[in-house]
Design an enzyme around this catalytic site. Structure first.
Site, short mmCIF file in Angstrom:
data_model
loop_
_atom_site.label_atom_id
_atom_site.label_comp_id
_atom_site.label_asym_id
_atom_site.label_seq_id
_atom_site.Cartn_x
_atom_site.Cartn_y
_atom_site.Cartn_z
N TYR A 1 0.84 -1.21 0.00
CA TYR A 1 0.00 0.00 0.00
C TYR A 1 0.88 1.26 0.00
O TYR A 1 0.43 2.33 -0.37
CB TYR A 1 -0.87 0.05 1.26
CG TYR A 1 -2.06 -0.88 1.31
CD1 TYR A 1 -2.45 -1.66 0.23
CD2 TYR A 1 -2.82 -0.94 2.49
CE1 TYR A 1 -3.56 -2.50 0.32
CE2 TYR A 1 -3.94 -1.77 2.58
CZ TYR A 1 -4.31 -2.55 1.50
OH TYR A 1 -5.41 -3.35 1.60
N GLY A 2 2.10 1.10 0.50
CA GLY A 2 2.95 2.24 0.85
C GLY A 2 3.20 3.25 -0.25
O GLY A 2 3.43 4.42 0.04
N CYS B 1 -2.89 -2.06 10.03
CA CYS B 1 -2.02 -1.45 9.02
C CYS B 1 -2.01 0.05 9.28
O CYS B 1 -3.07 0.69 9.24
CB CYS B 1 -2.59 -1.78 7.65
SG CYS B 1 -1.75 -0.95 6.29
N CYS C 1 5.20 0.60 10.80
CA CYS C 1 4.53 -0.23 9.78
C CYS C 1 4.44 -1.61 10.40
O CYS C 1 5.42 -2.08 11.00
CB CYS C 1 5.36 -0.26 8.51
SG CYS C 1 4.87 -1.53 7.32
N THR C 2 3.29 -2.26 10.27
CA THR C 2 3.10 -3.52 10.99
C THR C 2 3.96 -4.66 10.44
O THR C 2 4.08 -5.72 11.07
CB THR C 2 1.62 -3.92 11.01
OG1 THR C 2 1.13 -3.97 9.66
CG2 THR C 2 0.80 -2.93 11.81
N1 DGL Z 1 1.79 -2.98 6.97
C1 DGL Z 1 1.42 -1.71 6.49
C2 DGL Z 1 1.54 -0.61 7.53
O1 DGL Z 1 1.43 -0.87 8.71
C3 DGL Z 1 1.78 -1.23 5.14
C4 DGL Z 1 2.69 -1.97 4.27
C5 DGL Z 1 2.54 -1.65 2.81
O2 DGL Z 1 1.71 -2.30 2.19
O3 DGL Z 1 3.22 -0.75 2.28
O4 DGL Z 1 1.71 0.53 7.20
#
Ligand code: DGL
Length: 258
Positions: free
Chosen positions: A46-47, A77, A187-188
């Site tokens: 998603y980043g 997230c 970020c998780t």
């Molecule tokens: N795990 C996600 C977070 O806590 C984002 C990771 C990603 O997809 O870039 O921000």
């Protein structure tokens, strides 16, 4: 909600496997709950995506988790929380628990007065993040470091390798040179890299994440709403993914087991 709802599942989602670091804490805090974990690996990361696209995914996943009977949704997230949690709360008739980078505790506990925040580009660009920084960064220098590429390592289940360490050093060493004594894992996905990060940062640097705080918040919300699972219920986890299950499945299973 009726008493029957207490046995309903808790939906937990992330762009991929990162939210499993939050699920680990949720299972510890709420051992009788049934969790449905959704890894949006087909749309990961998603980043680098615009907030509107991330929000669209959050809505689609929420619809799926609601169809599965979720009584509460944990947005595991940071990026999706920043992009979408307020809209989700305004739209759906159930509670959402989100996750935010641990800036408040980091600002409270730094002794050097310099805090480094490792997160995705989209999370760091989000308004909410900037507001948090302005509200809690008083007198402390908060340095943000977007970390493109890290999530992909975790998605592959590659939690330690020379290539990973080289990338980590590129992101962490400038923060250490600037005097950071506290690093926020914003970020998780990053808690799974904690051993490698800790080794690079050294023993004088504290690493903070908010998985346990999110789990405590989920408990408070369930208590308030009378939705805690009955103690006779055995906790369990089911997962689903929008990605290639043959590829991501073994990584999910391994991280769930660890
Ligand atoms: N795990 C996600 C977070 O806590 C984002 C990771 C990603 O997809 O870039 O921000």
């Amino acid at each position: 909600m009726s008493a029957g709802r207490t046995a309903a599942p808790i939906g937990v989602f992330d762009s991929g496997v990162g939210g499993l670091s939050v699920l680990r804490e949720l299972r510890r805090e709420l051992p009788h709950e049934h969790f449905i974990y959704y890894a949006d690996s087909g749309h990961c990361p998603y980043g680098g995506k615009p907030a509107i696209e991330i929000a669209a995914r959050a809505f689609a996943i929420t619809d799926e988790l609601l169809a599965a009977g979720a009584k509460l949704i944990v947005v595991a997230c940071n990026t999706a929380t920043i992009a979408a949690v307020e809209q989700l709360r305004a739209t759906y008739p159930l509670s959402f628990v989100g996750i935010e980078p641990a800036i408040k505790p980091a600002v409270r506990q730094t002794r050097s007065g310099v805090v480094g925040v490792l997160a995705t580009g989209a999370a760091l660009a989000g308004d909410k993040f900037l507001r948090l920084q302005a509200e809690h960064g008083d007198g402390v220098r908060v340095i943000t470091q977007p970390c493109p590429g890290l999530v992909e390592f975790v998605e592959r289940g590659e939690l330690d390798s020379p290539a990973l360490r080289a990338l980590l050093r590129r992101y962490i060493e400038p923060l250490l040179r600037d005097g950071a004594d506290t690093l926020v894992l914003g970020c998780t996905h990053y808690p799974f890299l904690r051993p490698a990060i800790a080794e690079i940062a050294g023993p004088a640097v504290t690493l903070l994440d908010t998985g346990a705080a999110v789990a405590r918040q989920a408990r408070r919300v369930l208590e308030r709403e009378g939705l805690l699972a009955p103690e006779a219920q055995a906790g369990r986890v089911d997962w689903r993914s929008s990605g290639d299950v043959a590829r991501v499945g073994p990584v999910i299973e391994r991280l769930l087991a660890g």
